[in-house]
Write a protein that holds these residues in place. Structure first.
Motif, PDB file in Angstrom:
ATOM      1  N   THR A 205      41.634  20.089   1.288  1.00 27.61           N
ATOM      2  CA  THR A 205      40.394  20.821   1.055  1.00 27.61           C
ATOM      3  C   THR A 205      39.828  21.392   2.353  1.00 27.61           C
ATOM      4  O   THR A 205      38.904  22.186   2.328  1.00 27.61           O
ATOM      5  CB  THR A 205      39.340  19.908   0.396  1.00 27.61           C
ATOM      6  N   THR A 206      40.403  20.987   3.486  1.00 20.92           N
ATOM      7  CA  THR A 206      40.014  21.538   4.778  1.00 20.92           C
ATOM      8  C   THR A 206      41.118  22.476   5.270  1.00 20.92           C
ATOM      9  O   THR A 206      42.226  22.487   4.739  1.00 20.92           O
ATOM     10  CB  THR A 206      39.773  20.425   5.807  1.00 20.92           C
ATOM     11  N   ALA A 207      40.804  23.226   6.309  1.00 24.60           N
ATOM     12  CA  ALA A 207      41.739  24.259   6.769  1.00 24.60           C
ATOM     13  C   ALA A 207      43.065  23.701   7.252  1.00 24.60           C
ATOM     14  O   ALA A 207      44.114  24.291   7.019  1.00 24.60           O
ATOM     15  CB  ALA A 207      41.082  25.084   7.878  1.00 24.60           C
ATOM     16  N   CYS A 208      43.023  22.542   7.918  1.00 25.42           N
ATOM     17  CA  CYS A 208      44.264  22.013   8.493  1.00 25.42           C
ATOM     18  C   CYS A 208      44.350  20.501   8.365  1.00 25.42           C
ATOM     19  O   CYS A 208      44.870  19.820   9.243  1.00 25.42           O
ATOM     20  CB  CYS A 208      44.382  22.429   9.956  1.00 25.42           C
ATOM     21  N   GLY A 209      43.833  19.994   7.241  1.00 25.50           N
ATOM     22  CA  GLY A 209      43.854  18.556   7.040  1.00 25.50           C
ATOM     23  C   GLY A 209      44.975  18.118   6.118  1.00 25.50           C
ATOM     24  O   GLY A 209      45.932  18.844   5.892  1.00 25.50           O
ATOM     25  N   GLU A 210      44.827  16.912   5.609  1.00 20.29           N
ATOM     26  CA  GLU A 210      45.779  16.391   4.639  1.00 20.29           C
ATOM     27  C   GLU A 210      45.162  16.458   3.253  1.00 20.29           C
ATOM     28  O   GLU A 210      43.947  16.500   3.094  1.00 20.29           O
ATOM     29  CB  GLU A 210      46.146  14.945   4.971  1.00 20.29           C
ATOM     30  N   GLY A 211      46.028  16.451   2.239  1.00 18.37           N
ATOM     31  CA  GLY A 211      45.559  16.393   0.868  1.00 18.37           C
ATOM     32  C   GLY A 211      45.641  14.973   0.341  1.00 18.37           C
ATOM     33  O   GLY A 211      46.018  14.037   1.066  1.00 18.37           O
ATOM     34  N   ASP A 212      45.321  14.794  -0.915  1.00 17.68           N
ATOM     35  CA  ASP A 212      45.447  13.473  -1.530  1.00 17.68           C
ATOM     36  C   ASP A 212      46.911  13.042  -1.492  1.00 17.68           C
ATOM     37  O   ASP A 212      47.799  13.799  -1.865  1.00 17.68           O
ATOM     38  CB  ASP A 212      44.966  13.517  -2.978  1.00 17.68           C
ATOM     39  N   TYR A 213      47.136  11.815  -1.053  1.00 13.76           N
ATOM     40  CA  TYR A 213      48.496  11.305  -0.995  1.00 13.76           C
ATOM     41  C   TYR A 213      49.063  11.104  -2.404  1.00 13.76           C
ATOM     42  O   TYR A 213      50.253  11.310  -2.631  1.00 13.76           O
ATOM     43  CB  TYR A 213      48.552   9.984  -0.244  1.00 13.76           C
ATOM     44  N   ILE A 214      48.206  10.667  -3.308  1.00 18.18           N
ATOM     45  CA  ILE A 214      48.597  10.462  -4.704  1.00 18.18           C
ATOM     46  C   ILE A 214      47.573  11.159  -5.588  1.00 18.18           C
ATOM     47  O   ILE A 214      46.367  10.949  -5.440  1.00 18.18           O
ATOM     48  CB  ILE A 214      48.678   8.967  -5.072  1.00 18.18           C
ATOM     49  N   SER A 215      48.036  11.994  -6.484  1.00 14.19           N
ATOM     50  CA  SER A 215      47.154  12.698  -7.400  1.00 14.19           C
ATOM     51  C   SER A 215      47.798  12.743  -8.774  1.00 14.19           C
ATOM     52  O   SER A 215      48.968  13.118  -8.896  1.00 14.19           O
ATOM     53  CB  SER A 215      46.879  14.121  -6.891  1.00 14.19           C
ATOM     54  N   ASN A 216      47.064  12.320  -9.764  1.00 21.13           N
ATOM     55  CA  ASN A 216      47.577  12.287 -11.141  1.00 21.13           C
ATOM     56  C   ASN A 216      48.866  11.472 -11.226  1.00 21.13           C
ATOM     57  O   ASN A 216      49.773  11.792 -11.989  1.00 21.13           O
ATOM     58  CB  ASN A 216      47.807  13.713 -11.657  1.00 21.13           C
ATOM     59  N   GLY A 217      48.945  10.432 -10.386  1.00 25.64           N
ATOM     60  CA  GLY A 217      50.098   9.539 -10.401  1.00 25.64           C
ATOM     61  C   GLY A 217      51.313  10.049  -9.647  1.00 25.64           C
ATOM     62  O   GLY A 217      52.348   9.379  -9.606  1.00 25.64           O
ATOM     63  N   ILE A 218      51.205  11.224  -9.013  1.00 29.08           N
ATOM     64  CA  ILE A 218      52.327  11.834  -8.293  1.00 29.08           C
ATOM     65  C   ILE A 218      52.059  11.765  -6.797  1.00 29.08           C
ATOM     66  O   ILE A 218      50.952  12.067  -6.333  1.00 29.08           O
ATOM     67  CB  ILE A 218      52.528  13.293  -8.736  1.00 29.08           C
ATOM     68  N   HIS A 219      53.080  11.382  -6.018  1.00 27.41           N
ATOM     69  CA  HIS A 219      52.966  11.283  -4.569  1.00 27.41           C
ATOM     70  C   HIS A 219      53.281  12.648  -3.949  1.00 27.41           C
ATOM     71  O   HIS A 219      54.239  13.317  -4.352  1.00 27.41           O
ATOM     72  CB  HIS A 219      53.930  10.236  -4.018  1.00 27.41           C
ATOM     73  N   TYR A 220      52.499  13.023  -2.925  1.00 25.52           N
ATOM     74  CA  TYR A 220      52.684  14.313  -2.265  1.00 25.52           C
ATOM     75  C   TYR A 220      52.922  14.114  -0.771  1.00 25.52           C
ATOM     76  O   TYR A 220      52.211  13.347  -0.111  1.00 25.52           O
ATOM     77  CB  TYR A 220      51.463  15.215  -2.481  1.00 25.52           C
ATOM     78  N   PHE A 221      53.933  14.825  -0.246  1.00 24.32           N
ATOM     79  CA  PHE A 221      54.310  14.754   1.165  1.00 24.32           C
ATOM     80  C   PHE A 221      54.604  16.167   1.672  1.00 24.32           C
ATOM     81  O   PHE A 221      54.905  17.075   0.890  1.00 24.32           O
ATOM     82  CB  PHE A 221      55.578  13.917   1.357  1.00 24.32           C
ATOM     83  N   SER A 222      54.559  16.319   2.992  1.00 25.74           N
ATOM     84  CA  SER A 222      54.959  17.609   3.575  1.00 25.74           C
ATOM     85  C   SER A 222      55.409  17.428   5.016  1.00 25.74           C
ATOM     86  O   SER A 222      54.990  16.503   5.706  1.00 25.74           O
ATOM     87  CB  SER A 222      53.802  18.613   3.517  1.00 25.74           C
ATOM     88  N   TRP A 223      56.296  18.325   5.424  1.00 27.37           N
ATOM     89  CA  TRP A 223      56.644  18.471   6.839  1.00 27.37           C
ATOM     90  C   TRP A 223      57.070  19.902   7.079  1.00 27.37           C
ATOM     91  O   TRP A 223      57.412  20.639   6.154  1.00 27.37           O
ATOM     92  CB  TRP A 223      57.715  17.474   7.275  1.00 27.37           C
ATOM     93  N   SER A 224      57.037  20.310   8.365  1.00 30.66           N
ATOM     94  CA  SER A 224      57.457  21.672   8.709  1.00 30.66           C
ATOM     95  C   SER A 224      57.768  21.757  10.194  1.00 30.66           C
ATOM     96  O   SER A 224      57.400  20.880  10.974  1.00 30.66           O
ATOM     97  CB  SER A 224      56.363  22.694   8.357  1.00 30.66           C
TER      98      SER A 224
END
Length: 310
Positions: A205-224
């Motif tokens: 929800t911020t310009a360069c932060g993290e999102g919810d790690y788990i949402s609706n029971g699904i895990h979210y990850f990222s790298w680049s």
């Protein structure tokens, strides 16, 4: 059934037998609970003329025990259309493996494609991993869109773009509707904002932060990655360099996607010394000498998913 899924079944059986007979200490390191599904990005494919989009990545993951499936969707279209093309392939993978869910790895435009599936069919998805994902748009899209003219006028760029992706589709395991203009519209900052309003899970929800790690029971990850120039011996390095010119000088990017735009859920890293093609171990494994091997990142992340019970 698509050629890539048939190949995956064959390789799955062979790798399973090999692992059972081997004393390799790495056996089991990447053995996730749920199958790993790889989703390509814009201009992507499964395999062309013996060259895999995910170069050596399925092999290194299966060597450690993972079940891996390479999918193909439209090389160029919206994430909604690509997502609808992906859903029946995931359903088929679940039928083949008997698994309840899958772990989706999406590169570039494959990230919003994976997020769409997770949003509309959450029961199919255990986790989504965005790899150089275009989660908040890219200025490169504006360059293309600004030079494409309006939808009701002839545009040589659009005509050439459609011809290119149609050719990619023809020589790979394709058969999908292509739309070059729609694809680039969908990765603009304005359109990704609209997409995120409908499919917000994991998005910061911020310009360069993290999102919810788990949402609706699904895990979210990222790298680049965050380095456009890594090895000039790579024949496609000039393409990445050209795309990187669309970014402000002070904005970290991998040559196609800004570091902050790539964020989704838990941000593992956004500053690997690799460009947009290095993230999928292209071209043919050429990357920066002394920099992190992309294959190592995939193995480590698969183990991360395993440790999380995914």
């Amino acid at each position: 059934m698509k050629k890539s899924l048939l190949l995956a079944i064959l390789v799955l059986g062979i790798s399973g037998l090999a692992n059972a007979m081997s004393s390799n200490p790495n056996t089991g390191y990447t053995e996730t609970k749920y199958p790993i599904v790889l989703v390509h990005g814009l201009f992507g494919f499964d395999e062309i003329l013996g060259i895999d989009y995910w170069y050596k990545i399925p092999e290194i993951l299966m060597e450690g025990g993972a079940q891996v499936f390479v999918t193909q969707v439209a090389s160029a279209n919206t994430p909604e259309i690509r997502g609808e093309q992906l859903i029946p392939q995931i359903e088929e993978i679940l039928a083949i493996t008997g698994a309840e869910k899958v772990n989706i790895f999406g590169h570039s435009h494959g990230a919003p494609t994976a997020r769409y599936v997770a949003s509309v069919r959450p029961e199919l998805v255990a986790s989504v991993t965005s790899i150089g994902g275009v989660n908040k748009g890219t200025p490169f899209a504006s360059v293309v869109n600004d030079n494409s003219g309006s939808e009701d006028e002839f545009s040589p760029m659009i005509e050439l773009g459609d011809a290119f992706v149609t050719g990619l589709d023809f020589i790979s395991t394709g058969g999908f509707e292509q739309n070059f203009r729609a694809a680039f519209n969908s990765i603009s900052e304005a359109e990704t904002e609209k997409f995120n309003e409908s499919h917000p899970d994991g998005v910061p929800t911020t310009a360069c932060g993290e999102g919810d790690y788990i949402s609706n029971g699904i895990h979210y990850f990222s790298w680049s990655g965050a380095k456009a120039v890594t090895n000039l011996l790579d024949p496609l390095e000039l393409v990445v360099i050209a795309a990187s010119l669309s970014f402000p000088e002070d904005e970290l990017n991998d040559g196609a996607i800004g570091a902050c735009s790539s964020h989704l859920g838990m941000v593992i890293r956004d500053d690997f010394k690799m460009n947009h093609l290095d993230e999928i171990n292209q071209t043919l494994g050429i990357h920066g000498l002394g920099d992190t091997d992309p294959l190592t990142i995939y193995r480590t992340h698969a183990n991360r998913l395993k440790q999380a019970g995914l």
